[in-house]
Design a protein around this motif. Structure first.
Motif, PDB file in Angstrom:
ATOM      1  N   ARG A  53      -6.634  -3.658  -7.779  1.00 46.66           N
ATOM      2  CA  ARG A  53      -7.704  -2.892  -7.121  1.00 46.66           C
ATOM      3  C   ARG A  53      -7.747  -1.451  -7.610  1.00 46.66           C
ATOM      4  O   ARG A  53      -8.810  -0.828  -7.639  1.00 46.66           O
ATOM      5  CB  ARG A  53      -7.508  -2.923  -5.606  1.00 46.66           C
ATOM      6  N   ARG A  54      -6.594  -0.935  -7.997  1.00 50.19           N
ATOM      7  CA  ARG A  54      -6.507   0.441  -8.490  1.00 50.19           C
ATOM      8  C   ARG A  54      -6.760   0.539  -9.995  1.00 50.19           C
ATOM      9  O   ARG A  54      -6.636   1.616 -10.560  1.00 50.19           O
ATOM     10  CB  ARG A  54      -5.118   1.003  -8.163  1.00 50.19           C
ATOM     11  N   ARG A  96       1.890   5.080  -8.365  1.00 53.82           N
ATOM     12  CA  ARG A  96       0.568   5.621  -8.004  1.00 53.82           C
ATOM     13  C   ARG A  96      -0.263   5.953  -9.246  1.00 53.82           C
ATOM     14  O   ARG A  96      -1.482   5.770  -9.257  1.00 53.82           O
ATOM     15  CB  ARG A  96       0.773   6.894  -7.164  1.00 53.82           C
ATOM     16  N   ASP A  97       0.381   6.433 -10.292  1.00 53.24           N
ATOM     17  CA  ASP A  97      -0.326   6.932 -11.468  1.00 53.24           C
ATOM     18  C   ASP A  97      -0.232   5.994 -12.674  1.00 53.24           C
ATOM     19  O   ASP A  97      -0.661   6.355 -13.767  1.00 53.24           O
ATOM     20  CB  ASP A  97       0.252   8.302 -11.864  1.00 53.24           C
ATOM     21  N   PHE A 134       2.239   2.415  -3.461  1.00 56.70           N
ATOM     22  CA  PHE A 134       1.349   3.125  -4.376  1.00 56.70           C
ATOM     23  C   PHE A 134       1.032   4.547  -3.918  1.00 56.70           C
ATOM     24  O   PHE A 134       0.165   5.202  -4.509  1.00 56.70           O
ATOM     25  CB  PHE A 134       0.082   2.300  -4.616  1.00 56.70           C
ATOM     26  N   THR A 135       1.767   5.026  -2.927  1.00 52.83           N
ATOM     27  CA  THR A 135       1.734   6.461  -2.627  1.00 52.83           C
ATOM     28  C   THR A 135       2.805   7.203  -3.417  1.00 52.83           C
ATOM     29  O   THR A 135       2.842   8.437  -3.409  1.00 52.83           O
ATOM     30  CB  THR A 135       1.942   6.732  -1.127  1.00 52.83           C
ATOM     31  N   GLU A 179      -3.002  -4.934  -4.948  1.00 54.73           N
ATOM     32  CA  GLU A 179      -3.262  -3.504  -4.813  1.00 54.73           C
ATOM     33  C   GLU A 179      -3.311  -2.827  -6.178  1.00 54.73           C
ATOM     34  O   GLU A 179      -4.146  -1.944  -6.420  1.00 54.73           O
ATOM     35  CB  GLU A 179      -2.200  -2.861  -3.930  1.00 54.73           C
ATOM     36  N   ARG A 181       0.834  -1.206   0.000  1.00 54.88           N
ATOM     37  CA  ARG A 181       0.000   0.000   0.000  1.00 54.88           C
ATOM     38  C   ARG A 181       0.866   1.252   0.000  1.00 54.88           C
ATOM     39  O   ARG A 181       0.567   2.242  -0.686  1.00 54.88           O
ATOM     40  CB  ARG A 181      -0.941  -0.003   1.200  1.00 54.88           C
TER      41      ARG A 181
END
Length: 261
Positions: A77-78, A55-56, A49-50, A74, A46
């Motif tokens: 899910r994104r 993240r993008d 993905f910051t 993750e 998690r």
């Protein structure tokens, strides 16, 4: 952070032993000989993905090991497409497209024991440009150095993308804090890390070395190539305008150096 090591093998032994001794290793066990799964792998995923570009990202390549199960989950899910190399590159690459998977089945799609039902094989010529990469590691250094389990497949996967003419993208790994050591020697064929993410922190490497630009064919025997059809197919392709490729007229039959296999 642990100390300096004379070679990758010493760093690996130290990490495997310490993870097991301190109870931080998670199944499959033993940790020795593997990309070790670790306590807090979900938290590290998690946290990854910051960070940009993960993240993008629209698509990423992730290693197939259990330690990065939560990274794959993750990402799905994104809404991020996940590309995985099959273990030992025996069957090339697969694409896991979250747009085609019910939300309640994403965990199955992220698990290599069950992802065949939710993924599709991807031909070399159809592999798209990746936005970012995640690899598994045994030991890592704050300078971006990485030691895998010693087989060399993760570095080879990166080199395959370069041989296909893809542009280099940032590479991250998720590890336990105990896997971060002070230093160990690396090689010019090693992919370099841009980010190291643990359950407690994210370390972005400020200055990474030059990434490998191609497969070093001299390190592969005919037996190595025969065991990896995707590599054999790549050898038969035209160079595709990649001038840095080092392809011999006849592949060397000398074995890969100790510790790489």
């Amino acid at each position: 952070m642990s100390g300096r090591f004379p070679d990758k093998a010493a760093a690996r032994r130290h990490v495997w032993e310490r993870l097991e001794r301190e109870g931080a290793a998670r199944p499959p066990l033993p940790a020795h000989g593997r990309i070790p799964n670790f306590d807090g792998a979900d938290t590290a995923a998690r946290r990854l993905f910051t960070l940009a570009p993960w993240r993008d990202a629209g698509r990423i390549k992730v290693n197939p090991d259990t330690a990065q199960f939560h990274v794959r989950l993750e990402a799905l899910r994104r809404g991020i497409e996940v590309y995985v190399a099959t273990p030992r590159l025996a069957a090339g690459f697969r694409r896991i497209d979250p747009a085609r998977i019910p939300a309640e089945r994403l965990a199955e799609a992220a698990d290599r024991r069950t992802w065949d039902a939710w993924s599709a094989e991807v031909d070399l010529g159809a592999l798209p440009q990746m936005d970012a990469i995640v690899c598994g590691s045994v030991a890592v250094g704050p300078d971006g150095g990485r030691a895998g389990k010693g087989a060399g497949y993760s570095d080879l996967e990166f080199a395959i993308l370069m041989e296909l003419g893809q542009r280099p993208v940032p590479v991250a790994t998720t590890v336990h804090d105990l896997q971060v050591v002070e230093a160990f020697p690396t090689e010019d064929i090693d992919q370099r890390l841009s980010a190291i993410v643990t359950p407690t922190r994210a370390m972005e490497v400020s200055a990474t070395a030059v990434q490998p630009a191609c497969i070093d064919w001299q390190r592969l025997t005919e037996a190595d190539i025969a065991a990896m059809p995707v590599v054999a197919a790549l050898r038969e392709r035209p160079s595709g305008g990649v001038p840095s490729r080092r392809r011999p007229d006849r592949p060397s039959t000398s074995p890969m150096p100790p510790g790489r296999r």
